[in-house]
Design an enzyme around this catalytic site. Structure first.
Site, PDB file in Angstrom:
ATOM      1  N   ASP A 226      -2.810  -2.673  -3.291  1.00  0.00           N
ATOM      2  CA  ASP A 226      -1.666  -2.106  -2.576  1.00  0.00           C
ATOM      3  C   ASP A 226      -0.741  -1.333  -3.515  1.00  0.00           C
ATOM      4  O   ASP A 226      -0.830  -0.111  -3.614  1.00  0.00           O
ATOM      5  CB  ASP A 226      -0.930  -3.221  -1.832  1.00  0.00           C
ATOM      6  CG  ASP A 226      -0.085  -2.731  -0.670  1.00  0.00           C
ATOM      7  OD1 ASP A 226      -0.169  -1.536  -0.343  1.00  0.00           O
ATOM      8  OD2 ASP A 226       0.645  -3.547  -0.080  1.00  0.00           O
ATOM      9  N   ASP A 227       0.182  -2.021  -4.164  1.00  0.00           N
ATOM     10  CA  ASP A 227       1.136  -1.433  -5.126  1.00  0.00           C
ATOM     11  C   ASP A 227       1.184  -2.360  -6.336  1.00  0.00           C
ATOM     12  O   ASP A 227       2.149  -3.132  -6.503  1.00  0.00           O
ATOM     13  CB  ASP A 227       2.527  -1.303  -4.500  1.00  0.00           C
ATOM     14  CG  ASP A 227       2.512  -0.544  -3.187  1.00  0.00           C
ATOM     15  OD1 ASP A 227       2.438   0.698  -3.219  1.00  0.00           O
ATOM     16  OD2 ASP A 227       2.552  -1.204  -2.126  1.00  0.00           O
TER      17      ASP A 227
ATOM     18  N   HIS B  57      -1.521   2.730  -2.987  1.00  0.00           N
ATOM     19  CA  HIS B  57      -0.520   3.796  -2.866  1.00  0.00           C
ATOM     20  C   HIS B  57      -0.307   4.405  -4.247  1.00  0.00           C
ATOM     21  O   HIS B  57       0.073   3.688  -5.183  1.00  0.00           O
ATOM     22  CB  HIS B  57       0.783   3.227  -2.320  1.00  0.00           C
ATOM     23  CG  HIS B  57       0.670   2.690  -0.931  1.00  0.00           C
ATOM     24  ND1 HIS B  57       0.927   3.442   0.194  1.00  0.00           N
ATOM     25  CD2 HIS B  57       0.295   1.458  -0.471  1.00  0.00           C
ATOM     26  CE1 HIS B  57       0.730   2.711   1.275  1.00  0.00           C
ATOM     27  NE2 HIS B  57       0.345   1.498   0.895  1.00  0.00           N
TER      28      HIS B  57
ATOM     29  N   HIS C  56      -7.316   0.556  -0.726  1.00  0.00           N
ATOM     30  CA  HIS C  56      -5.920   0.523  -0.269  1.00  0.00           C
ATOM     31  C   HIS C  56      -5.000   0.500  -1.491  1.00  0.00           C
ATOM     32  O   HIS C  56      -4.642  -0.560  -2.002  1.00  0.00           O
ATOM     33  CB  HIS C  56      -5.695  -0.727   0.599  1.00  0.00           C
ATOM     34  CG  HIS C  56      -4.375  -0.743   1.308  1.00  0.00           C
ATOM     35  ND1 HIS C  56      -4.260  -0.636   2.684  1.00  0.00           N
ATOM     36  CD2 HIS C  56      -3.110  -0.870   0.841  1.00  0.00           C
ATOM     37  CE1 HIS C  56      -2.984  -0.702   3.023  1.00  0.00           C
ATOM     38  NE2 HIS C  56      -2.265  -0.840   1.921  1.00  0.00           N
TER      39      HIS C  56
ATOM     40  N   GLU D 201       0.531  -6.489   9.116  1.00  0.00           N
ATOM     41  CA  GLU D 201       1.124  -7.058   7.906  1.00  0.00           C
ATOM     42  C   GLU D 201       2.410  -7.774   8.306  1.00  0.00           C
ATOM     43  O   GLU D 201       2.595  -8.963   8.034  1.00  0.00           O
ATOM     44  CB  GLU D 201       1.408  -5.969   6.879  1.00  0.00           C
ATOM     45  CG  GLU D 201       2.036  -6.484   5.592  1.00  0.00           C
ATOM     46  CD  GLU D 201       2.436  -5.362   4.639  1.00  0.00           C
ATOM     47  OE1 GLU D 201       2.663  -5.675   3.450  1.00  0.00           O
ATOM     48  OE2 GLU D 201       2.544  -4.198   5.063  1.00  0.00           O
TER      49      GLU D 201
END
Length: 331
Positions: free
Chosen positions: A271-272, A12, A10, A193
């Site tokens: 994630d980021d 981005h 996961h 989320e």
């Protein structure tokens, strides 16, 4: 922790852009990004909605396929330095030619070239999950799904759904997901989320996904957790992201360990990462510190990630050998 081999499901791509790369591109293209960085040079945002604004502002400097080559090389170099041997990145045709299929192919070719160069240089393997942006609406998601279906193959292996969970319902995107399913792409969607456990159930049942991005609010529904465990639906959990965005106030409050103990398959991702001041090694360090995870737990989540990965059997065999070299009989 950096020495442990890690699989990340996961991530981005644009959200993993090091701030210095975005600043360099902004300077080259004379784009004014005033207000998206703090005094230390890190990304600055107030809450989740503002995070989306800053994210999309940063993406405005990613204007050409070559920009995405530079971005991909930088992201993969950073991941490899943290021990990541395999990563799946969410790729958005919205930011790669505005969902135009011809332009998307050009951007994708640059990303794939960067992935090949990174694998040769750093040993990290990348696969792409084309991702619909929820708050852009179902019609644009259909265009995104077409880009995914037309470029499905060894590199583009999945379709996802990201963005603001408060916009629309999963079933609104069923057509796009049906297109991807017909193209034999694997499926995942962000849910649970910001939405409650029902959002997880809706994404799973209405879109037919095998993985849920985040999904942490499933912890509120024991029947849902039991169903996810029985069906083997994997949660792509990003603890550091959840804490940075105040989904949970502190690591001690995060449900990842309780989900795992309840039998729900979980993986760990960032994630980021530059937005949330984290890395895969830092995630592992916090899991060890707060929940007592050690080699058996890290071996187990690596096994879960490998089983759930959207890649071919040959790639999984290669990755399995790398995991076994470290974890051996613990897996």
């Amino acid at each position: 922790m950096k020495e442990l081999p890690k699989l990340e499901l996961h991530l981005h791509l644009e959200g993993a852009a090091p701030p210095e790369v975005i600043r360099e591109l902004a300077a080259e293209k004379h784009v004014n990004l005033t207000g998206i960085f703090d005094e230390t040079g890190a990304y600055r945002y107030k809450d989740f909605v503002d995070f989306l604004r800053v994210y999309e502002a940063a993406c405005t400097v990613l204007q050409t396929p070559q920009d995405f080559y530079r971005l991909t090389r930088a992201v993969l170099a950073a991941s490899a330095a943290e021990g990541v041997i395999y990563t799946e990145a969410f790729l958005s045709p919205d930011f790669c030619g505005g969902r135009d299929l011809v332009a998307w192919r050009d951007y994708l070719a640059a990303i794939e070239e960067a992935a090949r160069d990174a694998e040769a240089a750093d040993g990290i393997v990348l696969r792409g999950i084309v991702t619909c942006i929820r708050h852009f609406g179902p019609d644009k998601a259909k265009e995104t799904a077409l880009c995914a279906a037309e470029t499905a193959g060894n590199f583009i292996t999945g379709l996802g759904l990201a963005g603001d969970e408060n916009m629309g319902a999963p079933k609104d995107f069923a057509y796009a997901f049906d297109m991807a399913r017909e193209a034999e792409l694997a499926l995942t969607a962000h849910a649970g989320e910001w939405g409650g456990p029902q959002s997880v159930r809706d994404a799973w049942q209405d879109l037919g996904v095998s993985r849920i991005g985040h999904g942490v609010h499933a912890i509120q529904d024991p029947a849902l957790m039991e169903a996810l465990a029985k069906a083997g639906v994997v949660l792509e959990v990003c603890p550091g992201s959840n804490i940075a965005l105040k989904v949970y106030e502190a690591w001690r409050d995060h449900p990842i360990d309780r989900l795992r103990r309840a039998g729900v398959p979980v993986t760990v991702s960032t994630d980021d990462p530059p937005f949330f001041h984290t890395t895969m090694s830092r995630e592992y360090e916090n899991l060890a510190h707060h929940f007592g995870w050690d080699l058996p737990e890290f071996a187990a989540i690596s096994d879960t990630a490998l089983d759930a990965a959207f890649c071919d059997a040959k790639t999984k065999t290669t990755l399995r050998a790398k995991l076994d070299a470290t974890f051996g009989d613990l897996s």
